[in-house]
Design a protein around this motif. Sequence first.
Motif, PDB file in Angstrom:
ATOM      1  N   SER A   9       0.833  -1.198   0.000  1.00 18.19           N
ATOM      2  CA  SER A   9       0.000   0.000   0.000  1.00 18.19           C
ATOM      3  C   SER A   9       0.870   1.251   0.000  1.00 18.19           C
ATOM      4  N   ILE A  10       0.334   2.336  -0.584  1.00 18.60           N
ATOM      5  CA  ILE A  10       1.074   3.606  -0.479  1.00 18.60           C
ATOM      6  C   ILE A  10       0.591   4.399   0.734  1.00 18.60           C
ATOM      7  N   ASP A  11      -0.447   3.899   1.386  1.00 15.43           N
ATOM      8  CA  ASP A  11      -1.055   4.657   2.487  1.00 15.43           C
ATOM      9  C   ASP A  11      -0.387   4.273   3.812  1.00 15.43           C
ATOM     10  N   SER A  12       0.138   5.264   4.524  1.00 12.82           N
ATOM     11  CA  SER A  12       0.945   4.905   5.698  1.00 12.82           C
ATOM     12  C   SER A  12       0.107   4.267   6.811  1.00 12.82           C
ATOM     13  N   ALA A  13      -1.158   4.673   6.974  1.00  7.57           N
ATOM     14  CA  ALA A  13      -2.002   4.034   8.000  1.00  7.57           C
ATOM     15  C   ALA A  13      -2.154   2.545   7.675  1.00  7.57           C
ATOM     16  N   SER A  14      -2.340   2.256   6.402  1.00 11.65           N
ATOM     17  CA  SER A  14      -2.502   0.852   5.991  1.00 11.65           C
ATOM     18  C   SER A  14      -1.202   0.082   6.183  1.00 11.65           C
ATOM     19  N   GLN A  15      -0.087   0.735   5.862  1.00 12.72           N
ATOM     20  CA  GLN A  15       1.213   0.059   6.044  1.00 12.72           C
ATOM     21  C   GLN A  15       1.411  -0.335   7.511  1.00 12.72           C
ATOM     22  N   ILE A  16       1.042   0.570   8.419  1.00 14.22           N
ATOM     23  CA  ILE A  16       1.209   0.275   9.855  1.00 14.22           C
ATOM     24  C   ILE A  16       0.367  -0.938  10.244  1.00 14.22           C
ATOM     25  N   MET A  17      -0.871  -0.979   9.748  1.00  9.14           N
ATOM     26  CA  MET A  17      -1.755  -2.105  10.093  1.00  9.14           C
ATOM     27  C   MET A  17      -1.303  -3.407   9.425  1.00  9.14           C
ATOM     28  N   LEU A  18      -0.753  -3.299   8.228  1.00 12.56           N
ATOM     29  CA  LEU A  18      -0.259  -4.508   7.548  1.00 12.56           C
ATOM     30  C   LEU A  18       0.917  -5.090   8.320  1.00 12.56           C
ATOM     31  N   GLN A  19       1.750  -4.206   8.862  1.00 11.12           N
ATOM     32  CA  GLN A  19       2.881  -4.666   9.674  1.00 11.12           C
ATOM     33  C   GLN A  19       2.375  -5.312  10.958  1.00 11.12           C
ATOM     34  N   LYS A  20       1.344  -4.692  11.557  1.00  8.25           N
ATOM     35  CA  LYS A  20       0.761  -5.254  12.796  1.00  8.25           C
ATOM     36  C   LYS A  20       0.200  -6.658  12.502  1.00  8.25           C
ATOM     37  N   ALA A  21      -0.477  -6.767  11.347  1.00  6.04           N
ATOM     38  CA  ALA A  21      -1.051  -8.072  10.975  1.00  6.04           C
ATOM     39  C   ALA A  21       0.055  -9.118  10.897  1.00  6.04           C
ATOM     40  N   GLU A  22       1.156  -8.725  10.262  1.00 11.95           N
ATOM     41  CA  GLU A  22       2.255  -9.685  10.113  1.00 11.95           C
ATOM     42  C   GLU A  22       2.829 -10.055  11.480  1.00 11.95           C
ATOM     43  N   ASP A  23       3.028  -9.058  12.337  1.00 14.96           N
ATOM     44  CA  ASP A  23       3.576  -9.323  13.666  1.00 14.96           C
ATOM     45  C   ASP A  23       2.669 -10.233  14.484  1.00 14.96           C
TER      46      ASP A  23
END
Length: 624
Positions: A9-23
């Motif tokens: 994603s180019i959207d930083s809010a989404s990037q943060i949540m995608l990282q949380k999902a992975e973690d």
Amino acid sequence: MKQTAFEKSIDSASQIMLQKAEDEGIETAWDRYEQQLPQCSFGQLGICCRNCNMGPCRIDPFGEGTEKGICGATADIIVARNLLRMIAAGAAAHSDHARDAVLTFKKMSEGKAGSYRIKDEAKLYSLASEYGISAEEKSREEVAVELASALLSEFGKQEGPILCTKRAPESRLKLWSELGIEPRGIDREIVECMHRTHIGVDNDATHILLHGLRTSLSDGWGGSMIATEIQDVLFGTPEPKKSTVNLGVLSHDKVNVIVHGHEPILSEMIVEAAEDPELLELAEEKGATGINVAGICCTGNETLMRHGTPIAGTFLQQELAVITGAVEAMVVDVQCIMPSLGNLTGCYHTKFISTSPKADFPGTARMEFHEEEAYATAKEIVKAAVENFPNRNLKKVSIPEEKQECMVGFSAEAILKALGGSPAPLIEAIAGGAIKGIGAVVGCNNVKIQHNYGHVNLVKELIKNNVLVVTTGCNAIACAEAGLLVPEAAALAGDGLKGVCEALGIPPVLHMGSCVDISRILVLASAVANSLGVDISDLPAAGAAPEWMSEKAVSIGAYVVSSGVFTVLGTIPPVLGSQAVTALLTKGLDGVIGASFAVEPDPFKAADLMLEHIEGKRKALGLK
Ligand code: SF4
Ligand code: SF4
């Protein structure tokens, strides 16, 4: 190779949540996409057929193996039939939504749905007069009952074009009539798609596709337009207002209720119930400071346009909203709702509440919604969310800070009002060259494209080149997240467009609503074309769906092109297995309907195609 959050994603809010999902080991649509790779190339090319049980049949795309299905169907026939079925499904989704809106309106008019009221009386009377219903010596409710039955008859009309088509320029109507594609009853066209694609019926690709155009027109100038109009009568025609978007609209200390899907019938009531003193008191008892309703997808766009209710995200952010750990209830109606939400909400405290009699999902708490008890059901749903607040696990909560202001609510009426009552100032700005043309950019997200990359970059290129953009659906949400829906975004526009936006105090990208509200764009385009005395296909205008994925988008693309607007698709439709169908869609249609499709995944190149088209139309109109 596995994509990183930044690549998804180019959207930083989404990037943060995608990282949380992975973690947290949580699966999202992007993971499931990777598991699907490589995707079946027969499906991608549109050359597999399951229309009878002698199949499935598939055609060798290289011409070295089988060239025909068991019944003799060629690649051209199979591709065209598959495309027609996609159009039928998309048109059905929009139009069934419209039918439900009209049925609610009918119940309200008959006094059987007391929670609803007529909010736009002027629109009620102007629609009634379009349908030839006299208001003389009749109560408002009597007019409404007559209008409801006139609108319902548009679905089953056996002969003659549906009435809203009269809003199109005369020359367009004539062309549809000459081609035999003026749409009859909406249900009739959709049923005919299914009939024609049954084994052994319509087996000529061009003939099949012409019916696709006809069916799509019954959506754009029928189902979608009726949905928009009647929702305006019931809930009010949108006017410009401010709001906020992105995952940061979720609250740390309030009960978060997400409304997701497409229809405003329930969400209007949820917005009202969230202000109910009894529920606010209960929320306080449960330790919350209030109730926060936020939208996803087009249900969100509907409440955003009319109430300024914030939007938490686009189609691909529905899972990410749950992953914040801060959503008490995900309330869904129909369309674009991932069944994965069942498992996902099970990993958090979120209640997944399905409400439509037509749509259920694994893992939902079902709270079926009927208009007769609309407010009572909405209250029950919000109460369930409030009671869930103490179950929030603070260790799992992480709400990104990203929250962007936006200006929304640009219905065709609001745009004309901002222009002083007629399209003349817009036409002058176009004729003088301050505005080069109009770009209609719409549509979904698709995991095949970096989330929001196509949307945002295409729109930025257009406004930079003085093209005023009108937007709906998930494109509108993506643009809002990127800060393009505020008047200050005029700074990103070319000098001409910037001057117009600054003079009017409007953004260079105008949010016109949900996906069914693309009908508002058709109405605006018709108003401009009629003022100039030309057809829609003569206007310096172009459309795009940079990240489309749904069958509804296929129907939309078909009716936008059939209405005369050149349209660029950012993801490849499953038609490349037939050279004849591909050639017809990308070139042949131009000579038939005055517009065609192009496919261009690169948003910068897509913008170039649109700009080139707009320049060509300017030249043809004698504009510099
Ligand atoms: S309709 Fe024809 S091509 Fe399709 S599955 Fe049946 S036999 Fe095969
Ligand atoms: S734009 Fe596409 S994904 Fe978004 S709400 Fe509309 S149909 Fe669904």
